[in-house]
Design an enzyme around this catalytic site. Structure first.
Site, PDB file in Angstrom:
ATOM      1  CD  GLU A   1      30.536  16.785  73.013  1.00  0.00           C
ATOM      2  OE1 GLU A   1      30.536  16.713  74.280  1.00  0.00           O
ATOM      3  OE2 GLU A   1      29.517  17.074  72.368  1.00  0.00           O
TER       4      GLU A   1
ATOM      5  CG  HIS B   1      25.031  14.464  72.046  1.00  0.00           C
ATOM      6  ND1 HIS B   1      26.004  14.769  71.123  1.00  0.00           N
ATOM      7  CD2 HIS B   1      25.441  15.032  73.212  1.00  0.00           C
ATOM      8  CE1 HIS B   1      26.964  15.473  71.698  1.00  0.00           C
ATOM      9  NE2 HIS B   1      26.650  15.651  72.975  1.00  0.00           N
ATOM     10  CD  GLU B   2      23.297  15.318  76.458  1.00  0.00           C
ATOM     11  OE1 GLU B   2      24.180  14.932  77.254  1.00  0.00           O
ATOM     12  OE2 GLU B   2      23.398  16.365  75.782  1.00  0.00           O
TER      13      GLU B   2
ATOM     14  CG  HIS C   1      27.894  13.038  76.922  1.00  0.00           C
ATOM     15  ND1 HIS C   1      29.241  13.260  76.816  1.00  0.00           N
ATOM     16  CD2 HIS C   1      27.292  14.029  76.200  1.00  0.00           C
ATOM     17  CE1 HIS C   1      29.451  14.350  76.054  1.00  0.00           C
ATOM     18  NE2 HIS C   1      28.282  14.822  75.658  1.00  0.00           N
TER      19      HIS C   1
HETATM   20 ZN    ZN Z   1      27.952  16.534  74.457  1.00  0.00          ZN
END
Ligand code: ZN
Ligand code: ZN
Lengths: 493, 493
Positions: B291, B261-262, B265
């Protein structure tokens, strides 16, 4: 609000930006990937410009004038003196000179990184000429304003109130006995055998051992941490001190004692008085006094026989080396007190180190005062190395006058701090012995009485007094080379 | 210099201070010992004040007025629009309100940390009342200036140009099919067996595995790094992105997918256009678009069967778990697609997560628009939880309306971004499939074609277009819940 209070508030503001600067600097050395360099440099340059702007704001002049007529306590008077000192340092050079120096210094330093490896004096000399010229210009301006000789005016940046007159006395004293002491120590050590480390000492084990040593030295982990960087240093801020070391998996000797050294710097920072946090009067007194703490930890505590016993115990466990003949009390002590006449200052041992420093001091003093030219430096260097350590650097520039980073960007006046620090440390020890059983404290593993003395006499005093006053209050006299001599003789004869 | 150029230079200056702020924030979360907190908070507050001062300088108004009449390229026009947007955001609230909000928010958030644990709604309500009152005041001022409804004016901070009208359409669509889909998925999963992780998964192994996964996802380690923090996040600056995760040695599932997830980003930040580095137009478009990248990585790539195959191979090696029955393709996929109706949003799975978000959206919308009062929130929460997930939070405040940090300091308008992100991500996938063989790319281990699409359509576009334009250019239409539905049905039915 009084003008004094306005100044206090202003310098606290400056401190907040310095906090950012300190942490970004630490991060750049300890964490930052190479690709982050450009944006980081720009951000740090912007912070510098901003701090400079704040430090030279026109209304400061009036505030200082008025504050000097306000009713102040003794401590406030000292605080005002130190703010004014920083203000003077920030304002006395013309902007254009500072920028020219920064440009010439960066250029010279950057090229030096390859020129040194290539032993390229000719290339280096071309850039360095400009650095020296601008530094002399700086020294002249400082000299005119401060009423000091040009070199003393440069010293003042790092060692306020220390002068060539006092250094000449101290260092010429050292020169009368140091060469002979080195020879005697070498002769003594020649008959002894020593086992060099030859194993693999994993980074993780060295780090965990380093943390154990920091605990023994009462590093406050609630206000600091240990990390890695190419060049070990002590950074951060007093409430969050960041020390670094580098690990060599084929040898633990340097990394461990490096941690002891940086822990000395760190405990000074951690021990600075909270009441003056963020103010110039609450900062370390000078580079020399800072080095006196790291060298007290390294030379007076760290290389003592009783401390080596702790090191032995901890490192045997860390490296699981209970049967390794490197790890005996006697051999570890020999490793940490080995004397060797070498070319390189940063690799020098306790005994030959002052020779490296005094040589640099004499050269930079004469260079800044205009008694020699920058092109004379290699020859003078060679002569002095032959005279003090008996080794020649003729044509060997990279291991001679091109070895240090300091001169490449004009940090003239810094070198004496190293040996001043070693001498102060020996003098503290001589005084401390009168009230503290140092050996017993180290042996017991609870070094509190030693740290209490340092805290009472040095750390808590920050910049409340001038250096001479600080030392007189702590030891009853100003700096006296006799204590240094006695310490070195005690250890090496 | 044109006024446009003056603005560019000014916003680059602001960016340098934001750089410092970002790095100090990362350090505070990843490195700083507790004792460093006070000095750090002061330094960061000073930087905030300084950035605010720079962002609201009186001459900006004139520069903006003049720049709008200067001849600009399309990109410069977009750049001007985004600078102006940030300027408006910085100037539209009165200083006193911002300070009152900061004070009330800090107080409420700080007390909440213990009140939540103690299920103390009565105590929390007393502080929160002030936060809500001030946020409504903020919303009204924004509403008057921007010509939006109060809640839309709050949304605008995080999702420029997204409105209640559009969210109501999207979310009411989701509400028509989500509850049934959840029930069907649960029924299906009830018949399946799953083996939960029960070993010890050492932090060092999880970290090394995390780094392997980041390599697979082409994280640029020359411009970023992975560290640890209590709350995982993506910080730093585009040229030096710092992502963090936390490790639980009894379970690897969350940490690993957290890294995926990160990394999403991070790659958005790393992929922002260099030509606009340090300028508002060069920043990420919105929270929802940010997101959409992390959720594309986590939901579209990370939880795909082909990616799970890579995870299996890498984690078997990292944990030396070749014989552990947890590590089969089928079981790992089940672990990463397990559906569970729970109280807590941050623990929610992909399928129930939108229900948590829509509930919060509806409540904060009505609260800010004055249709309900803050004292109504627990009851409304309970009703909505029963209606969507069939579970009651009556009297269970800590697992109900007191569970999130967002509202404690007035971050109303943020929650929709999470589900918008998930919906955008599904829509990208639908479009990308037309030109990229996504499954084949993941299977091959070279995901370049996928990243190229994201780079071309999202990362390189930064804030050059409005959100709707960005999405239309990338997918041919504005946000459409049908893609999200199709994605979820494909995975869970
Ligand atoms: Zn996030
Ligand atoms: Zn030092």
């Amino acid at each position: 609000m009084s003008n004094y209070d306005q100044l206090i508030s202003h310098y606290q503001t400056i401190n907040h930006f310095n906090h950012a600067q300190a942490m970004l600097g630490w991060d750049a050395a300890a964490n930052m990937p190479a690709g982050g360099n450009e944006a980081r440099s720009n951000a740090m340059a912007e912070l510098s410009v901003h701090v400079h702007r704040l430090s030279t704001q026109p209304q400061l002049s009036e505030w200082f004038n008025n504050a000097e007529n306000e009713t102040l306590t003794t401590e406030q008077t000292a605080s005002l003196r130190e703010m004014k000192r920083q203000w003077l340092q920030a304002t006395l050079l013309p902007e254009e000179l500072v920028q020219a120096q920064s440009k010439a210094g960066s250029k010279c330093e950057h090229a030096w990184r390859t020129q040194r490896q290539e032993n390229d004096w000719t290339g280096f000399e071309k850039n360095w000429k400009e650095v020296v010229t601008l530094s002399r210009e700086e020294a002249q301006i400082r000299s005119d304003i401060l009423g000091l000789t040009p070199y003393d005016a440069m010293l003042d940046k790092f060692e306020p109130d220390t002068t060539t007159v006092s250094l000449d006395v101290l260092f010429s004293d050292v020169k009368t006995w140091l060469p002979e002491l080195i020879e005697k120590a070498l002769a003594k050590q020649q008959t002894e055998s020593i086992i060099m480390p030859s194993g693999i000492y994993p980074t993780a084990a060295q780090k965990s051992l380093g943390l154990d040593i920091m605990k023994l030295l009462k590093f406050d982990f609630d206000h600091g941490r240990l990390d890695q960087s190419v060049h070990p240093f002590c950074g951060g801020v007093p409430s969050d001190v960041r020390i670094t070391t580098r690990y060599d998996e084929s040898d633990f000797v340097q990394a461990l004692m490096g941690i002891v050294h940086e822990t000395g710097h760190a405990r000074y920072e951690q021990g600075l008085p909270k009441a003056f946090a963020g103010l110039p009067v609450g900062e370390a007194r000078s580079m020399g006094i800072h080095e006196s703490q790291s060298l007290f930890f390294e030379m007076q505590i760290g290389r003592s026989k009783d401390f080596i016993t702790h090191l032995l115990r901890l490192s045997k466990d860390a490296f699981n080396a209970h049967k390794d003949p490197v790890f005996t009390e006697d051999n570890l002590y020999k490793l940490y007190t080995r004397v060797d006449k070498g070319f390189i200052r940063v690799d020098a041992d306790e005994l030959t180190y002052p020779a490296h420093v005094i040589l640099r001091y004499e050269i930079e003093r004469d260079l800044i005062n205009g008694l020699i030219e920058h092109t004379d430096v290699p020859e003078v260097w060679d002569e002095k190395m032959k005279a003090t350590l008996g080794i020649s650097t003729k044509g060997n520039f990279k291991n001679g006058c091109m070895q240090d980073i300091h001169w490449t960007d004009g940090a003239f006046g810094y070198f004496p701090s190293y040996t001043l620090g070693a001498m102060y440390a020996a003098q503290y020890k001589a005084t401390m012995t009168q009230t503290v059983d140092i050996d017993a404290a180290i042996k017991s593993g609870d070094l509190t009485p030693i740290f209490q003395w340092l805290s009472d006499n040095i750390w808590s005093q920050a910049s409340l007094h001038t250096t001479d006053e600080l030392i007189k209050r702590a030891t009853g006299e100003t700096l006296n080379a006799a204590h240094f001599k006695k310490h070195l003789e005690g250890r090496y004869l």
